[in-house]
Design a protein around this motif. Structure first.
Motif, PDB file in Angstrom:
ATOM      1  N   GLY A  11       2.314   6.903   4.645  1.00  0.00           N
ATOM      2  CA  GLY A  11       2.402   7.573   4.627  1.00  0.00           C
ATOM      3  C   GLY A  11       3.722   9.317   4.374  1.00  0.00           C
ATOM      4  O   GLY A  11       3.391   9.357   3.673  1.00  0.00           O
ATOM      5  N   HIS A  12       5.087   8.768   4.005  1.00  0.00           N
ATOM      6  CA  HIS A  12       6.428   9.814   4.613  1.00  0.00           C
ATOM      7  C   HIS A  12       7.465   8.679   3.948  1.00  0.00           C
ATOM      8  O   HIS A  12       7.618   7.336   4.619  1.00  0.00           O
ATOM      9  N   ARG A  13       7.634   8.395   2.794  1.00  0.00           N
ATOM     10  CA  ARG A  13       8.688   8.074   1.286  1.00  0.00           C
ATOM     11  C   ARG A  13      10.074   7.387   1.968  1.00  0.00           C
ATOM     12  O   ARG A  13      10.453   6.392   1.996  1.00  0.00           O
ATOM     13  N   PRO A  22       4.340   1.562  -4.582  1.00  0.00           N
ATOM     14  CA  PRO A  22       4.150   1.942  -5.188  1.00  0.00           C
ATOM     15  C   PRO A  22       4.354   3.735  -4.957  1.00  0.00           C
ATOM     16  O   PRO A  22       4.212   4.004  -5.978  1.00  0.00           O
ATOM     17  N   HIS A  23       4.500   3.428  -3.923  1.00  0.00           N
ATOM     18  CA  HIS A  23       5.250   5.311  -3.565  1.00  0.00           C
ATOM     19  C   HIS A  23       7.201   5.030  -3.509  1.00  0.00           C
ATOM     20  O   HIS A  23       7.665   6.303  -3.788  1.00  0.00           O
ATOM     21  N   ARG A  24       7.896   4.070  -3.728  1.00  0.00           N
ATOM     22  CA  ARG A  24       8.822   3.913  -4.086  1.00  0.00           C
ATOM     23  C   ARG A  24       9.639   4.502  -2.325  1.00  0.00           C
ATOM     24  O   ARG A  24      10.542   5.606  -2.739  1.00  0.00           O
ATOM     25  N   TYR A  25       9.480   3.879  -1.870  1.00  0.00           N
ATOM     26  CA  TYR A  25      10.045   4.067  -0.031  1.00  0.00           C
ATOM     27  C   TYR A  25      11.415   4.178  -0.218  1.00  0.00           C
ATOM     28  O   TYR A  25      11.938   3.325  -0.347  1.00  0.00           O
ATOM     29  N   ARG A  51       0.585  -1.185   0.468  1.00  0.00           N
ATOM     30  CA  ARG A  51      -0.081   0.049  -0.333  1.00  0.00           C
ATOM     31  C   ARG A  51       1.012   1.655   0.590  1.00  0.00           C
ATOM     32  O   ARG A  51       0.629   2.413  -0.329  1.00  0.00           O
ATOM     33  N   TYR A  52       2.353   1.260   1.137  1.00  0.00           N
ATOM     34  CA  TYR A  52       2.715   2.258   1.383  1.00  0.00           C
ATOM     35  C   TYR A  52       3.816   2.113  -0.152  1.00  0.00           C
ATOM     36  O   TYR A  52       4.243   2.960  -1.130  1.00  0.00           O
TER      37      TYR A  52
END
Length: 589
Positions: A173-175, A94-97, A90-91
């Motif tokens: 919510g914080h990459r 997809p958001h490339r942490y 979910r995080y």
């Protein structure tokens, strides 16, 4: 014609007939070989249905649908419960942490350094860590406003210096990860108790949460990874447990005649607050012995005394014991977790049992993992956590009937000396021997009487305080736990306190280590005040033990009925069609 002539004529006739028969047979054979075989008409073939497999056997041909999306995440987290696949899907993915393309990328779950299924490996310099689980510690005694992430692990050294280690804390919510360093490496084993080079010694590592960006105010980390250097891509990833929901004692249980005072009523000594007790049990290793009866009796007695829930771990057990564990999980009185050895020994039934029986130091080191894991997973759910074995019972004495009663009675004397409470409340051990007393001045014992009601002979002398003791660990203060007491605690509470044997005792149902004679034995029937309730509760458990199996059997019967319905429905449809044709014919006429 003479007789001789007639005999010759008969012989000639028989010979002629034989020759003609042989000639016809030869002609028939030659004809069949020269003519191609005729095409046979198709015959009606009965389609034989294969026998339906029993519930204990898998179908010979079974198609299993591959899970995907949320269902796949649930299956993966069931297999590896400490890896947060939901956070990854979910995080992080997809958001490339990551910190940057070359610094602190989020670890891919498929690239983790897994070890013996439930562990993850982290190597820093000459130290090999086996990481088990992580927890968020936000207790006031820390004096850290943002708390600390605790990591339960083992290390292949003890009483030695550790290399610097960095923590990468990941938030929803914080990459970018929040960076911090491990501030302490607390050993959960005392060096003087025994040490061998390169064994897996349990430790508790601490990652203090630093100042956070404004957008993360009030948030707690979801995942933590350990690295040697800040920008390393970690090969480990642990979900951070932070379960703050208390466990209420709402499990279904039988109603029994009330001979003991209910544990649900706190006294004024506890400030009118009902205390919540959780019980931790080390990993079960009973592959050959059926302890079902003893186990049910022990579970029900813990509940009568005041336990809200039991947390246990498992290596391997007898199938009948597994059925009991399944029942208590089903009614939500038990949470059960599989466990493997930190040193990598495989989870093989016979080999593992031999290892645990004959390598005592390895066993003692590994069993500290479930005790501390149990505490940190559930420290926000309960006021006290109790570490016991299934042959041990904390027994209230005299007119006291529950653990709540015991603590309330003790608080009357100790509250003035220790207003903030003790880090642990400990009980003196006494051994209840295997000999069953003769029924003299009380009711005759039935042959199938419960074990604790039969075994009421104990050694007259108590063990020394702190020897074989068991304690209620205060969840506000305890930091690291041993089987018998708290090793390290937070400031604010008083040191551990041993309760008087006038209030309660730790009943240990086994033979003492030292030899004794029967003159040193006394009868102690303290448990008999629960006899009626305990018998009723145990009987109820036995009656409902097979509820799931019976439901499955009923479902199989229903399925068999459904399988027969198509043929019946076909016959019904044909009858309905014939009836409609007759009606139409009748109408036309």
């Amino acid at each position: 014609m003479t007789t001789r002539g007639r005999s010759s004529f008969v012989k000639l006739t028989v010979l002629a007939v034989s020759l003609i028969f042989m000639l016809l047979l030869l002609l028939t054979t030659l004809h069949s070989t020269n003519v191609s075989p005729r095409r046979q008409l198709p015959q009606k073939v009965e389609r034989v249905q294969p026998p339906k497999p029993s519930s204990a056997l898998a179908s010979p041909i079974e198609v299993i649908e591959e899970p995907f999306d949320e269902e796949l995440v649930r299956q993966l987290e069931y297999e590896l419960p400490e890896v947060d696949y939901g956070f990854w899907t979910r995080y992080a993915k997809p958001h490339r942490y990551r910190k940057s393309s070359t610094c602190a990328q989020y670890p891919d779950p498929l690239e983790l350094q897994l070890h013996n299924t439930y562990w993850q490996t982290f190597i820093n310099a000459n130290v090999t860590f086996r990481l088990y689980a992580a927890y968020m510690d936000m207790r006031p005694g820390l004096k850290l406003p943002l708390g600390v992430v605790r990591i339960l692990a083992t290390a292949n050294q003890i009483n030695a210096t550790f290399p610097p280690t960095h923590c990468q804390l990941w938030y929803a919510g914080h990459r970018e990860p929040i960076m911090t360093r491990v501030s302490e490496y607390l050993s959960v084993w005392v060096y003087a108790w025994g040490h061998t080079p390169l064994l897996s010694y349990p430790h508790l590592l601490s990652c203090p949460v630093p100042e956070l960006p404004l957008q993360l105010k009030g948030a707690t980390p979801r995942v933590v990874s350990l690295v040697s250097n800040r920008c390393d891509r970690a090969g480990n990833s642990l979900r951070v447990h932070y379960d703050r929901a208390p466990v209420a004692n709402t499990t279904a249980k039988p109603k029994a005649p009330s001979r003991a005072k209910s544990s649900a009523t706190p006294s004024a000594a506890s400030g009118g607050v009902k205390l919540n007790f959780g019980v931790c049990v080390k990993a079960f290793d009973f592959p050959y012995v059926d302890l079902s009866a003893r186990l049910i009796e022990w579970f029900e007695l813990q509940r009568l005394l005041g336990a809200s829930r039991i947390y246990a771990y498992i290596y391997d057990v007898h199938p009948a014991v597994q059925r009991v564990l399944d029942y208590y999980q089903r009614i939500e009185f038990l949470e059960l977790r599989p466990l493997t050895m930190a040193n990598g020994m495989p989870r093989l039934r016979h080999y593992q049992h031999q290892l645990l029986q004959h390598r005592r130091l390895i066993k003692r080191l590994n069993e500290l993992i479930p005790y501390n894991d149990c505490f940190y997973r559930n420290m926000y759910r309960h006021d006290y956590m109790l570490n016991v074995d299934i042959d041990e019972v904390i027994m209230p004495l005299g007119t006291l009937n529950s653990w709540q009663d015991v603590i309330d009675a003790d608080a009357i004397e100790t509250r003035a000396k220790c207003p903030n409470g003790h880090v642990s409340l400990c009980f003196i051990n006494t051994y209840f021997i295997k000999t069953v007393p003769e029924a003299l001045n009380h009711e005759q014992l039935e042959a199938d009487e419960l074990y604790v009601l039969q075994h009421t002979l104990r050694h007259r002398n108590y063990s020394l305080p702190n020897r074989a003791t068991k304690c209620f660990h205060n969840t506000r203060y305890s930091v690291t736990l041993h089987n018998h007491f708290t090793l390290k605690w937070l400031p604010g509470g008083c040191s551990q306190h041993t309760l008087s044997t006038q209030l309660a005792q730790m009943q240990h149902y086994r033979e003492p280590d030292l030899k004794y004679n029967m003159s040193e034995v006394v009868e102690d029937r303290s448990v008999w005040k629960y006899a009626s309730q305990l018998r009723t509760a145990v009987e109820y458990a036995w009656l409902h033990l097979n509820d799931v199996q019976e439901q499955v059997a009923n479902m199989d019967e229903d399925q068999n009925t459904l399988d027969e319905l198509p043929e019946q429905e076909t016959d019904l449809e044909q009858a309905q069609e014939q009836h409609q044709v007759l009606e139409q014919t009748h109408t036309a006429n």
